[in-house]
Each structure stands twice: as C-alpha cells, then as structure tokens.
Scaffold this active site. Sequence first.
Site, PDB file in Angstrom:
ATOM      1  N   ASP A   1       0.761  -1.128   0.071  1.00 30.92           N
ATOM      2  CA  ASP A   1       0.002  -0.130  -0.026  1.00 30.92           C
ATOM      3  C   ASP A   1       0.809   1.180  -0.151  1.00 30.92           C
ATOM      4  OD1 ASP A   1      -2.330   2.003   1.025  1.00 30.92           O
ATOM      5  OD2 ASP A   1      -3.436  -0.111   0.733  1.00 30.92           O
TER       6      ASP A   1
ATOM      7  N   HIS B   1      -3.399   5.621   3.909  1.00 34.20           N
ATOM      8  CA  HIS B   1      -4.306   4.607   3.593  1.00 34.20           C
ATOM      9  C   HIS B   1      -3.724   3.048   4.219  1.00 34.20           C
ATOM     10  CE1 HIS B   1      -6.379   1.610   0.639  1.00 34.20           C
ATOM     11  NE2 HIS B   1      -7.282   2.603   0.796  1.00 34.20           N
TER      12      HIS B   1
ATOM     13  N   SER C   1     -11.360  -1.138   0.072  1.00 31.30           N
ATOM     14  CA  SER C   1     -10.126  -1.043   0.918  1.00 31.30           C
ATOM     15  C   SER C   1     -10.368  -1.530   1.916  1.00 31.30           C
ATOM     16  CB  SER C   1      -9.606   0.439   0.887  1.00 31.30           C
ATOM     17  OG  SER C   1      -9.121   0.887  -0.404  1.00 31.30           O
TER      18      SER C   1
END
Length: 435
Positions: free
Chosen positions: A133, A169, A347
């Site tokens: 990520d 994230h 996600s």
Amino acid sequence: VILKLKVGASIASLTPLMERYQATYLNTNHEMVILKIADIQNAIVLSNLISESGFVEWANPDFFAELVHPDSPSSEVNEDDFFNDPLFPEQFQMHNTGQTIDGFVGMNDADCNALEAWGITTGSSDIIVAVIDDGVEAHEDLGSVLPGYTPARSGENGEPGNNPENNEHGQACAGIIAASHNSIGVKGVAPNVNILPINIFTREETFSDIANAFYWATDNGADVISNSWGYNNSCNASDPSIDAAIAYAVTNGRGGKGTVVLFSSGNGYQSCVNYPAHNPNVIAVGAFGNTGAISSYSNQGTALDIVGPSSNQTTTAYTGARVRTIDRMGAAGYSAGNYTTGFGGTSASCPLVSGVAALVLSVNPDLTDAEVKNVLYTTATDMGTPGRDNTFGYGRVNAHAAVLAVMPEINLQGNGNDIAGDGSNVPNFIDGTSF
C-alpha cells in the site's frame, strides 16, 4: 474447565484432549466434572473441543463470576466490559449487534464473526501479513511492524512517504488486520500477527517495482499479502510482470505451500472486477455495509470471490456507516488524532478478509494457498442468490466457521481406564474416530 459427561461416558473418553492441553482431572461435584488446565489461555479452546467431542452434555471455561449484593450499587455487566477498546462498540464489521453507526441502523450479525473466532485464536506471532500500500509505521495500537520495503526507493523500509495525498491508507488497512486488543483504540482481526509494510505509492513506481513488491514479500516470509489497490476501469487489463510475480507468490511462498494473495475488487460501481483483483490466483474481495446490503460502489462480476463488511455506499462522497481503524499518529494522517472513524470501501473489506486468512493459518500453518481459499469460500455465509453469485461471491467471510474448519483432528481412543474413579463404565470406541 467444567463439564457434564453424557450417560455412559467417562473422563477416559477425554484423555487425548486433556493430555494435549495439559489438563488434569480435579474432582466431580455431583454431575459437574472439574478439570484443571496448565495454561489458562487454552481454557476456551479446550472447552470448545470437549463440547464437540460427543462425550459431554456441555463444557465451559470456569469463568470468574463477580457477584454483588442486591442492595449494593448497580454494577451492570455487559459484553463491552470484556472488549473494552473504546471504539470497539462501533466496529460493526467485527461484531454487529444492530447498533446504529453514523446514523445507520445495522443488521444483527452482519459481520465477520470475529468475536466468536477470538475464542479460538487471535492470531499467531509466527504469521506475517504483508500490506502492499502506501506504507505502515509504528503505532500505539499496533503490535509487531517489521522492517519493510519501498521498491522504487530501495533504501527505504516501507514507511509512509511525504506525499500528502498518499500516506495514511496503508496504516488504516494495517489496523483492520492487526490492531492490538489492549484497551485503547480499536481491535484488529488478528492482533498477534506481524505486519510487513511495502510502499508502492511514492508515485515513482514502474510495473517492475510493483512486481518486485510481491517477490520481496514472498522472499521475506509473507504468509498473506493484502492489497487494497488496483487500476481503475481495468476489467480487461493485465500486466505480465505483475501476473508473474503473483504466480510466484502463490506457488513458491511459504516453502512451496503458497502465499495467500488478496485484492479489493474496486469501488467503481462496475459489474466487473478491477485488475489485479480479477487475476485467477488471487482472492477478490467486495464489500457490504452494516445493514447487510451490498455496498453500491463494490465492483461485482464473475471474478468476485467473497465479501467483507465495510462502509455502506458512496455517491460523490462516502455515506453510510463507516469503518473505525487506526490512523497515523498525530496530525500526519486522515485527521489530527491517532484513529479514524471514516474509513471504508473495498479498501476496508480486503484487509479484514486478509486478517481472517491469517487466523486460519495461525490455527493450521500447513494449509496450502488453495486450501485456505477453499476454506474461506466453503465457510462463507451465503448472501443474495443461493450459492455463489456475482454480487456477493461465495458470501460474507465467516472467521469463526473458517478457523473451526481447520482445527486439527483429534483421535479419541477408549482405553478402559476409569480416571474419574466413580465406577462408571468406559464405552468401547473405534480407534481413530475423528471429532
């Protein structure tokens, strides 16, 4: 552990289980048999296995029970007392009681059954989950974050970069997988596993850098690789270098048993799954909301394998109940704090299913990649059209059913001994009967 034997059974029936978990017969009080176990952490596992053995009416850990007098001040006991991370009551994806989150009323049990699974395992410190990520770093609510890798910048170790648009994230995803059960923040699905961060969002990456992320994760011990990213509107796209790297992971990882690779299906409101989620070697994960309905943004189609709980839906911005997870510490992440209450999308559902895969391998590390996939699919709770469908795949991930399905078989053999000393007869059993 306390239990009641069925008529005709004796403690001898449970000898193999007792030996395995270092439990000894203590006494019998009327019909209640008491076993003393060497490690209290194994009490729930042992009582579950005894319950499933067929020899008992019931079996439970001998829980501490604090009493109060009727005229004492009220001391209400509720489930949250046992799971007291402050944001856990809002983590519907772990335990959905129908609670209202962000103004949206949930559907009871529309979750991943994490609470029930934690009675068996909270993950093993031998398991590594790579998070490919935009980086993961140390956090007050994360246990083990290993030194990682940034393919485009070989001297960096997978921590978040300085790009203001892509630096929090991965942290949120890691929290869903492995946030500690420690009375602060939130709870992760598998808090005892290790996180291996790999940063592919420096905005300098080539296809070979993306491929190298999988090679490096595999060669550095990843048991599971979680990917909450993909290429937009890429239902028919592919890249041979990335495909080859994924094939290497699922073939050569874990000493040849195969690393389990998962991808989010994408948030494009599409009837097809983005790349690389549609690669046949990976698990493509969609999302459903706290209401039990499929999230409208969640990409669907023939390549969708399974769904996990996440935010409800999106318009131009997310609406519906949102996911609570960790943030970068301080003001560096989504908000000026250590946690975020606004995560979502596929996600969020992908790392949750990745955490369940980690629980499965924590219980049985000898499983192959194909066997882990089969367990996740066959134990999923069916949703929508009966059987596999293009909206929910095989259904919503069921952590409890998955870990139960891979518990090692126990061979119980009667030996004629009357351990209880109460004169009861020991029945004859067929050697090797599995329970």
